[in-house]
Design an enzyme around this catalytic site. Structure first.
Site, PDB file in Angstrom:
ATOM      1  N   ALA A 129       0.851  -1.195   0.000  1.00  0.00           N
ATOM      2  CA  ALA A 129       0.000   0.000   0.000  1.00  0.00           C
ATOM      3  C   ALA A 129       0.883   1.240   0.000  1.00  0.00           C
ATOM      4  O   ALA A 129       1.305   1.713   1.058  1.00  0.00           O
ATOM      5  CB  ALA A 129      -0.938   0.000   1.211  1.00  0.00           C
ATOM      6  N   SER A 131       1.068   4.319  -3.102  1.00  0.00           N
ATOM      7  CA  SER A 131       0.177   5.367  -3.614  1.00  0.00           C
ATOM      8  C   SER A 131      -1.270   5.074  -3.233  1.00  0.00           C
ATOM      9  O   SER A 131      -2.044   5.984  -2.935  1.00  0.00           O
ATOM     10  CB  SER A 131       0.297   5.448  -5.143  1.00  0.00           C
ATOM     11  OG  SER A 131       1.621   5.769  -5.504  1.00  0.00           O
ATOM     12  N   ARG A 269      34.642  29.918 -13.883  1.00  0.00           N
ATOM     13  CA  ARG A 269      35.232  28.916 -14.780  1.00  0.00           C
ATOM     14  C   ARG A 269      35.411  29.491 -16.190  1.00  0.00           C
ATOM     15  O   ARG A 269      34.449  29.980 -16.794  1.00  0.00           O
ATOM     16  CB  ARG A 269      34.297  27.693 -14.827  1.00  0.00           C
ATOM     17  CG  ARG A 269      34.626  26.665 -15.865  1.00  0.00           C
ATOM     18  CD  ARG A 269      35.834  25.860 -15.467  1.00  0.00           C
ATOM     19  NE  ARG A 269      36.098  24.815 -16.456  1.00  0.00           N
ATOM     20  CZ  ARG A 269      37.228  24.126 -16.498  1.00  0.00           C
ATOM     21  NH1 ARG A 269      38.193  24.374 -15.615  1.00  0.00           N
ATOM     22  NH2 ARG A 269      37.401  23.204 -17.413  1.00  0.00           N
ATOM     23  N   GLN A 337      25.157  20.058 -15.289  1.00  0.00           N
ATOM     24  CA  GLN A 337      25.601  20.391 -16.650  1.00  0.00           C
ATOM     25  C   GLN A 337      26.514  21.619 -16.644  1.00  0.00           C
ATOM     26  O   GLN A 337      27.545  21.641 -17.316  1.00  0.00           O
ATOM     27  CB  GLN A 337      24.362  20.650 -17.526  1.00  0.00           C
ATOM     28  CG  GLN A 337      24.612  20.514 -19.008  1.00  0.00           C
ATOM     29  CD  GLN A 337      24.998  19.085 -19.390  1.00  0.00           C
ATOM     30  OE1 GLN A 337      24.727  18.141 -18.652  1.00  0.00           O
ATOM     31  NE2 GLN A 337      25.659  18.942 -20.514  1.00  0.00           N
ATOM     32  N   ILE A 338      26.148  22.632 -15.872  1.00  0.00           N
ATOM     33  CA  ILE A 338      26.947  23.863 -15.832  1.00  0.00           C
ATOM     34  C   ILE A 338      28.315  23.574 -15.207  1.00  0.00           C
ATOM     35  O   ILE A 338      29.339  24.114 -15.635  1.00  0.00           O
ATOM     36  CB  ILE A 338      26.178  24.969 -15.057  1.00  0.00           C
ATOM     37  CG1 ILE A 338      24.976  25.419 -15.892  1.00  0.00           C
ATOM     38  CG2 ILE A 338      27.090  26.149 -14.715  1.00  0.00           C
ATOM     39  CD1 ILE A 338      23.978  26.301 -15.163  1.00  0.00           C
ATOM     40  N   GLU A 364       5.509  11.586   0.125  1.00  0.00           N
ATOM     41  CA  GLU A 364       4.322  12.429   0.410  1.00  0.00           C
ATOM     42  C   GLU A 364       3.469  12.582  -0.851  1.00  0.00           C
ATOM     43  O   GLU A 364       2.903  13.632  -1.124  1.00  0.00           O
ATOM     44  CB  GLU A 364       4.737  13.774   1.010  1.00  0.00           C
ATOM     45  CG  GLU A 364       5.532  13.576   2.301  1.00  0.00           C
ATOM     46  CD  GLU A 364       5.413  14.700   3.312  1.00  0.00           C
ATOM     47  OE1 GLU A 364       4.506  15.530   3.187  1.00  0.00           O
ATOM     48  OE2 GLU A 364       6.226  14.695   4.255  1.00  0.00           O
TER      49      GLU A 364
HETATM   50  C1  LIG Z   1      13.112   7.966   1.567  1.00  0.00           C
HETATM   51  C2  LIG Z   1      11.648   7.741   1.738  1.00  0.00           C
HETATM   52  C3  LIG Z   1      11.015   8.207   2.873  1.00  0.00           C
HETATM   53  C4  LIG Z   1       9.660   7.941   3.080  1.00  0.00           C
HETATM   54  N1  LIG Z   1       9.068   8.319   4.260  1.00  0.00           N
HETATM   55  C5  LIG Z   1       7.813   7.883   4.532  1.00  0.00           C
HETATM   56  C6  LIG Z   1       7.234   8.106   5.834  1.00  0.00           C
HETATM   57  O1  LIG Z   1       7.846   8.721   6.712  1.00  0.00           O
HETATM   58  N2  LIG Z   1       6.002   7.608   6.075  1.00  0.00           N
HETATM   59  C7  LIG Z   1       5.281   6.926   5.142  1.00  0.00           C
HETATM   60  O2  LIG Z   1       4.171   6.509   5.440  1.00  0.00           O
HETATM   61  N3  LIG Z   1       5.799   6.710   3.895  1.00  0.00           N
HETATM   62  C8  LIG Z   1       7.040   7.151   3.588  1.00  0.00           C
HETATM   63  N4  LIG Z   1       7.587   6.926   2.345  1.00  0.00           N
HETATM   64  C9  LIG Z   1       6.801   6.201   1.355  1.00  0.00           C
HETATM   65  C10 LIG Z   1       6.386   7.057   0.180  1.00  0.00           C
HETATM   66  O3  LIG Z   1       5.396   7.962   0.558  1.00  0.00           O
HETATM   67  C11 LIG Z   1       5.947   6.095  -0.948  1.00  0.00           C
HETATM   68  O4  LIG Z   1       7.132   5.470  -1.425  1.00  0.00           O
HETATM   69  C12 LIG Z   1       5.231   6.797  -2.069  1.00  0.00           C
HETATM   70  O5  LIG Z   1       3.960   7.258  -1.656  1.00  0.00           O
HETATM   71  C13 LIG Z   1       5.023   5.911  -3.292  1.00  0.00           C
HETATM   72  O6  LIG Z   1       4.535   4.657  -2.938  1.00  0.00           O
HETATM   73  P1  LIG Z   1       5.269   3.346  -3.495  1.00  0.00           P
HETATM   74  O7  LIG Z   1       6.721   3.499  -3.223  1.00  0.00           O
HETATM   75  O8  LIG Z   1       4.590   2.167  -2.975  1.00  0.00           O
HETATM   76  O9  LIG Z   1       5.105   3.424  -5.065  1.00  0.00           O
HETATM   77  P2  LIG Z   1       3.854   2.867  -5.908  1.00  0.00           P
HETATM   78  O10 LIG Z   1       2.593   3.344  -5.309  1.00  0.00           O
HETATM   79  O11 LIG Z   1       4.012   1.403  -6.112  1.00  0.00           O
HETATM   80  O12 LIG Z   1       4.064   3.628  -7.287  1.00  0.00           O
HETATM   81  C14 LIG Z   1       4.955   3.161  -8.326  1.00  0.00           C
HETATM   82  C15 LIG Z   1       4.738   4.061  -9.537  1.00  0.00           C
HETATM   83  O13 LIG Z   1       3.375   3.932 -10.000  1.00  0.00           O
HETATM   84  C16 LIG Z   1       2.781   5.223 -10.044  1.00  0.00           C
HETATM   85  N5  LIG Z   1       1.353   5.104  -9.743  1.00  0.00           N
HETATM   86  C17 LIG Z   1       0.778   4.496  -8.677  1.00  0.00           C
HETATM   87  N6  LIG Z   1      -0.553   4.620  -8.734  1.00  0.00           N
HETATM   88  C18 LIG Z   1      -0.826   5.343  -9.847  1.00  0.00           C
HETATM   89  C19 LIG Z   1      -2.013   5.801 -10.464  1.00  0.00           C
HETATM   90  N7  LIG Z   1      -3.226   5.590  -9.919  1.00  0.00           N
HETATM   91  N8  LIG Z   1      -1.916   6.487 -11.632  1.00  0.00           N
HETATM   92  C20 LIG Z   1      -0.711   6.733 -12.197  1.00  0.00           C
HETATM   93  N9  LIG Z   1       0.455   6.306 -11.654  1.00  0.00           N
HETATM   94  C21 LIG Z   1       0.390   5.631 -10.508  1.00  0.00           C
HETATM   95  C22 LIG Z   1       3.532   6.049  -9.031  1.00  0.00           C
HETATM   96  O14 LIG Z   1       3.427   7.450  -9.275  1.00  0.00           O
HETATM   97  C23 LIG Z   1       4.958   5.540  -9.238  1.00  0.00           C
HETATM   98  O15 LIG Z   1       5.517   6.177 -10.356  1.00  0.00           O
HETATM   99  C24 LIG Z   1       8.928   7.233   2.101  1.00  0.00           C
HETATM  100  C25 LIG Z   1       9.563   6.806   0.925  1.00  0.00           C
HETATM  101  C26 LIG Z   1      10.909   7.034   0.746  1.00  0.00           C
HETATM  102  C27 LIG Z   1      11.569   6.522  -0.500  1.00  0.00           C
END
Ligand SMILES: Cc1cc2nc3c(=O)[nH]c(=O)nc-3n(C[C@H](O)[C@H](O)[C@H](O)COP(=O)(O)OP(=O)(O)OC[C@H]3O[C@@H](n4cnc5c(N)ncnc54)[C@H](O)[C@@H]3O)c2cc1C
Length: 383
Positions: A129, A131, A269, A337-338, A364
């Site tokens: 879970a 996005s 530069r 690039q710069i 986020e």
């Molecule tokens: C360094 C870091 C810190 C974080 N900190 C926190 C935190 O403190 N607390 C917390 O709860 N979470 C945290 N996260 C989680 C972060 O919020 C999620 O990684 C992010 O919301 C994306 O979810 P996912 O990685 O599962 O990607 P996915 O949801 O699997 O998405 C994969 C790709 O599919 C795309 N996609 C998904 N659904 C759709 C759609 N309906 N339409 C079009 N494109 C779509 C996405 O944009 C993305 O390009 C953190 C992540 C990182 C990397």
């Protein structure tokens, strides 16, 4: 609340000095050691940076959104890891309590979060879970005076350091969507709460994320945020609206730093017998970056003001996060690039920013999710 510019201005001046004299000189060290030195953490606590947005009555500085984004513009001028350390206490790790907590929860936790005595974390994302956060599977089953939590949270910022987790879990298994989700305040050290090893990341070294696991973790019912079931997802979305604006402001700050560095380098530069800044193709990159950063700054200030006026800024916050995070990616790319070959070499620090800013388009809410939020709001308003 601090409202007058004559109160904000000294704070900004003090922060500018702190960033210049203490944070920027430690950027390489933080990246190399993957840790923020304890003396800097103590100085950040002393300056009140953990409680920027916490109301004064709970020990914070009580900045409104317009003021907070100006602070973020300044903090963005250095490695994002420093901002990330205080980011959860000012944002996702405390806002749920500020917005929806009971009076008892506020007075118990906000002063400790505002002082930096404890670090707050926000646990929404799970392995399946991301996005689609409302499909989360972590459960919270009521058992007398406690809730029993089971599940896994992923990529949780500051989890290894956190003293308090705001955890979104499903209290109603029959309700598969957002309505079945509640938020809980879970203290580190609660039996059944485990932190996984820190993730190895592309950038933002010095700030840590990890899995957070719940195995029959028994949490007193008094830790249900706001004392009401089924409100957790709404709370999370409100917290993220605010967080998106803050992230956008940080992106503006980082882009302004990179533009300054790019301009300085381009004027020093020399190639073909003159500074590379004299070449119009370099000037075009500088101008495009300046234009885009300025646009983002204006957007963030406008959205923050609207929020302070009580308007619903869901669309504007997503517009800001989407534009500013994509913008800083382009600015960082142009900076590399710069700088030419030097842009790719670690000693100059530009490649570090290039890697650091990539995260802003992901967490986020990814850029795609911001697009969906904006378009859905547009359709809702039109119908
Ligand atoms: C360094 C870091 C810190 C974080 N900190 C926190 C935190 O403190 N607390 C917390 O709860 N979470 C945290 N996260 C989680 C972060 O919020 C999620 O990684 C992010 O919301 C994306 O979810 P996912 O990685 O599962 O990607 P996915 O949801 O699997 O998405 C994969 C790709 O599919 C795309 N996609 C998904 N659904 C759709 C759609 N309906 N339409 C079009 N494109 C779509 C996405 O944009 C993305 O390009 C953190 C992540 C990182 C990397």
């Amino acid at each position: 609340m601090i409202r007058e510019d004559d109160t904000l201005d000294p704070l900004l001046a003090m922060l500018e000095r702190f960033v210049k004299e203490r944070l920027i000189p430690n950027e390489h060290r933080v990246a190399d050691e993957d840790a923020i030195p304890p003396d800097i953490i103590m100085e950040m606590r002393g300056l009140g940076l953990f409680g920027l947005s916490t109301p004064v009555e709970y020990g914070g500085i009580g900045l409104n959104m317009s003021q907070e984004v100006q602070v973020a513009f300044v903090l963005g001028q250095t490695s994002p890891a420093f901002r990330s350390l205080i980011g959860t206490n000012n944002g996702i790790g405390s806002q749920g309590i500020i917005l929806d907590g009971t009076e008892e929860q506020k007075s118990k936790y906000l002063p400790r979060l505002a002082s930096g005595e404890i670090v707050g974390a926000f646990a929404l994302t799970e392995p399946n879970a991301g996005s689609d956060a409302s499909s989360l599977r972590t459960t919270a089953r009521r058992d007398g005076d406690v809730y029993v939590l089971n599940g896994t949270k992923r990529f949780i910022t500051n989890a290894p350091e956190a003293g308090l987790f705001t955890v979104m879990a499903r209290t109603n298994p029959d309700e598969k969507g957002a309505g079945g989700i509640s938020a809980f305040l879970v203290e580190a050290g609660t039996p059944g709460l485990h932190i996984g090893p820190a993730d190895r990341k592309m950038g933002q070294k010095g700030t840590h994320t990890a899995d957070v696991l719940f195995e029959d973790c028994r949490v007193p019912a008094t830790q249900l945020l706001g004392g009401v079931e089924g409100q957790g997802f709404k709370t999370a979305m409100k917290v993220l609206d605010r967080g998106r604006l803050h992230i956008a402001a940080v992106c503006v700050g980082v882009s302004e730093r990179l533009i300054r560095e790019s301009l300085r380098y381009a004027m020093e530069r020399e190639q073909f017998g003159k500074p590379i800044a004299e070449f119009q193709l370099i000037q075009a990159m500088l101008a495009d970056s300046r234009m885009e950063a300025y646009a983002a700054r204006c957007m963030v200030l406008d959205a923050a003001l609207r929020r302070d006026q009580g308007q619903n800024i869901s669309t504007e916050a997503s517009c800001c996060k989407l534009f500013a995070s994509e913008m800083v990616g382009r600015v960082a790319d142009r900076a590399v690039q710069i700088f030419g070959g030097a842009g790719y070499i670690a000693d100059y620090g530009i490649e570090r920013f290039y890697r650091d800013v990539r995260l802003f388009r992901l967490y986020e809410g990814t850029s795609q999710i911001q697009q969906l939020v904006i378009a859905r709001n547009m359709m809702r308003e039109a119908s």
